[in-house]
Design an enzyme around this catalytic site. Structure first.
Site, PDB file in Angstrom:
ATOM      1  N   HIS A 186      -3.867   8.769 -10.213  1.00  0.00           N
ATOM      2  CA  HIS A 186      -4.649   9.497  -9.731  1.00  0.00           C
ATOM      3  C   HIS A 186      -5.510   9.597 -11.017  1.00  0.00           C
ATOM      4  O   HIS A 186      -7.228   9.146 -10.641  1.00  0.00           O
ATOM      5  CB  HIS A 186      -4.636  10.470  -9.617  1.00  0.00           C
ATOM      6  CG  HIS A 186      -5.182  11.323  -7.733  1.00  0.00           C
ATOM      7  ND1 HIS A 186      -5.986  10.906  -7.812  1.00  0.00           N
ATOM      8  CD2 HIS A 186      -4.977  11.825  -6.708  1.00  0.00           C
ATOM      9  CE1 HIS A 186      -6.296  11.041  -6.178  1.00  0.00           C
ATOM     10  NE2 HIS A 186      -4.838  11.637  -6.203  1.00  0.00           N
ATOM     11  N   CYS A 500     -10.470 -21.188  -6.913  1.00  0.00           N
ATOM     12  CA  CYS A 500     -10.026 -19.327  -7.628  1.00  0.00           C
ATOM     13  C   CYS A 500      -8.905 -19.366  -7.815  1.00  0.00           C
ATOM     14  O   CYS A 500      -7.940 -17.923  -7.982  1.00  0.00           O
ATOM     15  CB  CYS A 500     -10.202 -18.821  -5.557  1.00  0.00           C
ATOM     16  SG  CYS A 500      -8.451 -19.578  -5.063  1.00  0.00           S
TER      17      CYS A 500
HETATM   18  C1  PEP Z   1      -3.593 -20.480  -6.417  1.00  0.00           C
HETATM   19  O1  PEP Z   1      -3.331 -22.008  -6.274  1.00  0.00           O
HETATM   20  O2  PEP Z   1      -4.284 -21.466  -7.889  1.00  0.00           O
HETATM   21  C2  PEP Z   1      -4.612 -20.191  -5.674  1.00  0.00           C
HETATM   22  C3  PEP Z   1      -5.245 -20.028  -5.918  1.00  0.00           C
HETATM   23  O3  PEP Z   1      -3.286 -19.772  -4.632  1.00  0.00           O
HETATM   24  P1  PEP Z   1      -2.180 -19.009  -5.363  1.00  0.00           P
HETATM   25  O4  PEP Z   1      -2.054 -18.360  -6.106  1.00  0.00           O
HETATM   26  O5  PEP Z   1      -1.537 -17.716  -4.231  1.00  0.00           O
HETATM   27  O6  PEP Z   1      -0.701 -20.010  -4.779  1.00  0.00           O
END
Ligand code: PEP
Ligand code: MG
Length: 567
Positions: A186, A500
Site C-alpha cells: 500500500h 515486444c
Molecule cells: C519474447 O520472447 O521476446 C517475448 C516478448 O515473450 P516472452 O519473454 O514472454 O517469451
C-alpha cells in the site's frame, strides 16, 4: 549504510521524523456493558470524524483514485455489521469495548487475508487501519498525525497505513523509509502516486535512527545513509538536482507523440502482465499496450484453466482501462519454464523446444477456443490486437486463424457483439518466422518481434542458463539482420511491425531499431519516457545509415563501438 527496496524513485535529504504509533495494551476485563457501549459509540463517532478530516487533507494532494481508499474506510466505520458484532460481544460476554473491537477485527482480518482474491486481501489492511484508529479512540490516545508536520522531514516507520500516507503533505514530507513492505505494498503504491521518494523493507532502520538524525534517502539505488558527512550531502544534493531536472524533462514528454527530429513517427507502448499494470502504462505516456502476457492469468489460477467469463472480464478491464488505445493481447504462452499448478506437462528433454505456446494451444483446442471466445467478446470494448506466440510455420498461423474465425462466427450467430476491427498477428520469435516474414506478412495483420526468444533460438542458447548468457546479443549483426527481415517483410505487404522483447526498450538498441524502420516499440512502462526522449533527439535518416552500417559489421562489439561513435 542501510539497504531496502526503492519503491518510489528519487533522492531526499532531511531530518528524520520517526513515527511511533501508540502501542495498545488490550486485555480482557469484566465490564459494565452499558458503559462500554457508550465508550464504543463515542469512539465510532470520533473515528468517522478523524477519517473525514484525513480525507479532506488528502484531497488536496491525492487523485480521486487514491482518495477512494478513505471512502472505503468511511464505509467500514459506518458499517452496521462491524458495529453489531462488537456490540453483541460486549453485551453477551460482558467484556470491555477495546477487547471486543480487537477480537472482531482480528477475525475479519484473518478472513480477508485468507482470500484468494487480491482485492479482498488488500482490504485486510483497511480493516487494520480503521479498527486500530477505533481502539486508539476507545483508549483515548492520539495517533500521531502526519498532516501536522511543519518542517521538511523524512518519515521513518515500521510501516505506513493508508491513513498515514494519505496525511502526508508533500511540502514537508520529503520522503519515507519503512522497515517492512514490498514494491506493491500500500505505502509503496501511495508513494509513487504522491511522487515522493520512498524506500520500503529497510530492515534495521527503526533501530538505526532517532527523530532529529539526518538521512540521505537514495530511492534510486535503495540506499540510506544515516547522519551523512558534508561531502556525502554535497554529492547527493547534486544527484538529487540532476534526477529532478531529468524527471521534469521526461514528464514534459508524457503526452507528446513519439517523433524523430526529422518527423518520422513511431509508437511507444507498454508490456503488461495484468490489469494492475495499466495505470503505469498511462502514467508513463504509453500510447497503448504492445504485449499483454496472458499466461499470468492461467498461472494464478489454483485448480483449473480460467473459464471464459474470468478471462473475458480480465481482457475487458484492460481494454477499457486503456481508454480506446490499442491493446495487443498474446494468446497463451505456456510450457518452457512456465508451468501450471493444475496441469502436468509431459516430460521433455528440451521444454523450450517442445510443447510450448501456440503448439500447446493447437494440441489443446478446447482451451484455445475458450481464450479466443473471451478475447473476441472483449474486443467489443476497445481496440484489440490478438497475437499468437511461437509461430514457426505458415500452417500454424492458418490453423490458429481458422479457429479464431470459427469462434468469431459462432459468437456472431449467438448475437454476441464482437469488435469489427480486431487485428490478428503473430510474434516473430523463431528464426524460421523471421526468414519467411515476407510470406507470413501476406496473411497476418502485424508482427511483433519477441527478441527474448528470437535471440535464444538464433544463438541456440537457453535463456535461463547463466553460463551461456553471454550469447544474449541483441546487437549482434545476425540478430539485426533477422529483425530487418521481419520489418521489411511486414512493410512489403503494408503491415506494421512491432517489437515486444526486452531489446525494444534497450537504450543502445532503440536508435538502430528506429533506423531499421520498426513501427512500434513495446517495453516496460518505466522505460517509455526515456525511449521517447531518445527518439525525439534522433534523426531517422541518420539512423537508417547507422543501421545499414551495423548490418555490415562482424561482431556485437563492433556494433557497440559504432553506436558509441555515432549516437
Ligand atoms: C519474447 O520472447 O521476446 C517475448 C516478448 O515473450 P516472452 O519473454 O514472454 O517469451
Ligand atoms: Mg517469447
Amino acid at each position: 549504510m542501510l539497504k531496502g527496496i526503492a519503491a518510489s524513485q528519487g533522492i531526499a535529504i532531511a531530518k528524520v521524523y520517526k513515527l511511533e504509533p501508540p502501542v495498545l495494551n488490550i486485555v480482557k476485563r469484566d465490564s459494565n456493558p452499558q458503559e462500554e457501549l457508550e465508550k464504543l459509540d463515542q469512539a465510532f463517532t470520533k473515528t468517522i470524524k478523524d477519517i473525514e478530516k484525513i480525507k479532506d487533507v488528502a484531497s488536496k494532494h491525492l487523485a480521486a483514485e487514491e482518495l477512494a481508499i478513505f471512502d472505503a474506510h468511511l464505509m467500514m466505520a459506518n458499517d452496521p455489521e462491524l458495529r453489531n458484532q462488537i456490540e453483541a460481544m460486549i453485551k453477551n460476554d460482558n467484556v470491555n469495548a477495546d477487547y471486543a473491537a480487537d477480537a472482531v477485527a482480528t477475525q475479519m482480518i484473518a478472513m480477508f487475508e485468507s482470500m484468494d482474491n487480491e482485492y479482498f486481501r488488500e482490504r485486510a489492511a483497511d480493516v487494520k487501519d480503521v479498527t486500530y484508529r477505533l481502539n486508539c479512540n476507545i483508549a483515548g490516545v492520539e495517533i500521531p498525525n502526519l498532516s501536522t508536520l511543519d518542517e521538511p522531514v523524512i518519515v521513518v516507520a515500521r510501516d505506513l497505513t493508508p491513513s498515514d500516507t494519505g496525511s502526508l503533505n508533500k511540502e514537508f514530507a520529503k520522503g519515507f523509509a519503512t522497515e517492512i513492505g514490498g514494491r506493491t505494498s500500500h505505502s509503496a503504491i501511495m508513494a509513487r502516486s504522491l511522487e515522493i521518494p520512498a524506500i520500503v523493507g529497510a530492515k534495521g532502520i527503526l533501530e538505526a535512527v532517532k527523530t532529529g538524525d539526518v538521512l540521505v534517502l537514495d530511492a534510486i539505488n535503495g540506499e540510506i545513509i544515516v547522519n551523512p558527512t558534508e561531502e556525502e550531502i554535497k554529492v547527493y544534493t547534486e544527484k538529487k538536482e540532476q534526477f529532478e531536472t531529468e524527471k521534469e524533462a521526461l514528464k514534459a514528454l508524457k503526452d507528446q507523440p513519439s517523433i524523430s527530429k526529422d518527423g518520422h513517427k513511431v509508437e511507444l507502448v507498454g508490456n503488461i502482465g495484468s490489469y494492475n499494470d495499466v495505470q503505469g502504462v498511462l502514467d508513463n505516456g504509453g500510447e497503448g499496450v504492445g504485449l499483454f502476457r496472458t499466461e499470468f492469468l492461467y498461472m494464478q489460477s489454483e485448480d483449473d484453466f480460467p473459464d471464459e467469463e474470468t478471462q473475458f472480464n480480465a481482457y475487458k478491464a484492460v481494454l477499457e482501462g486503456m481508454k480506446g488505445k490499442k491493446v495487443v493481447i498474446r494468446t497463451l504462452d505456456i510450457g518452457g519454464d512456465k508451468k501450471l499448478k493444475y496441469y502436468t506437462f509431459d516430460e521433455e528433454m528440451n521444454p523450450f523446444l517442445g510443447v510450448r505456446a501456440i503448439r500447446f494451444c493447437l494440441m489443446k483446442k478446447d482451451i484455445f477456443r475458450t481464450q479466443l471466445r473471451a478475447l473476441l467478446r472483449a474486443s467489443a470494448y476497445g481496440q484489440l490486437g490478438i497475437m499468437f506466440p511461437m509461430i514457426a510455420t505458415l500452417n500454424e498461423f492458418r490453423e490458429a486463424k481458422q479457429l479464431y474465425n470459427e469462434e468469431r462466427e459462432k459468437l456472431i450467430q449467438e448475437g454476441i457483439p464482437v469488435g469489427d476491427n480486431v487485428e490478428v498477428g503473430i510474434m516473430v520469435e523463431i528464426p524460421a518466422a523471421a526468414v519467411l516474414a515476407d510470406r507470413l506478412a501476406r496473411e497476418v495483420d502485424f508482427f511483433s518481434i519477441g527478441t527474448n526468444d528470437l535471440i535464444q533460438y538464433s544463438m541456440a542458447a537457453d535463456r535461463m542458463s547463466e553460463p551461456v548468457s553471454y550469447l544474449y546479443q541483441p546487437l549482434n549483426p545476425s540478430i539485426l539482420r533477422l529483425v530487418k527481415m521481419a520489418i521489411d517483410g511486414a512493410h512489403a505487404h503494408g503491415k506494421w511491425c512491432g517489437m515486444c522483447g526486452e531489446m525494444a526498450g534497450d537504450e543502445m538498441a532503440v536508435p538502430l531499431l528506429l533506423g531499421l524502420g520498426l513501427d512500434e516499440f513495446s517495453m516496460s512502462a518505466t522505460s517509455i519516457l526515456k525511449a521517447r526522449k531518445l527518439v525525439t533527439e534522433l534523426s531517422y535518416e541518420e539512423m537508417k545509415e547507422v543501421a545499414n552500417e551495423a548490418l555490415n559489421l562482424d561482431t556485437m562489439e563492433e556494433v557497440e563501438e559504432l553506436l558509441k561513435k555515432k549516437i
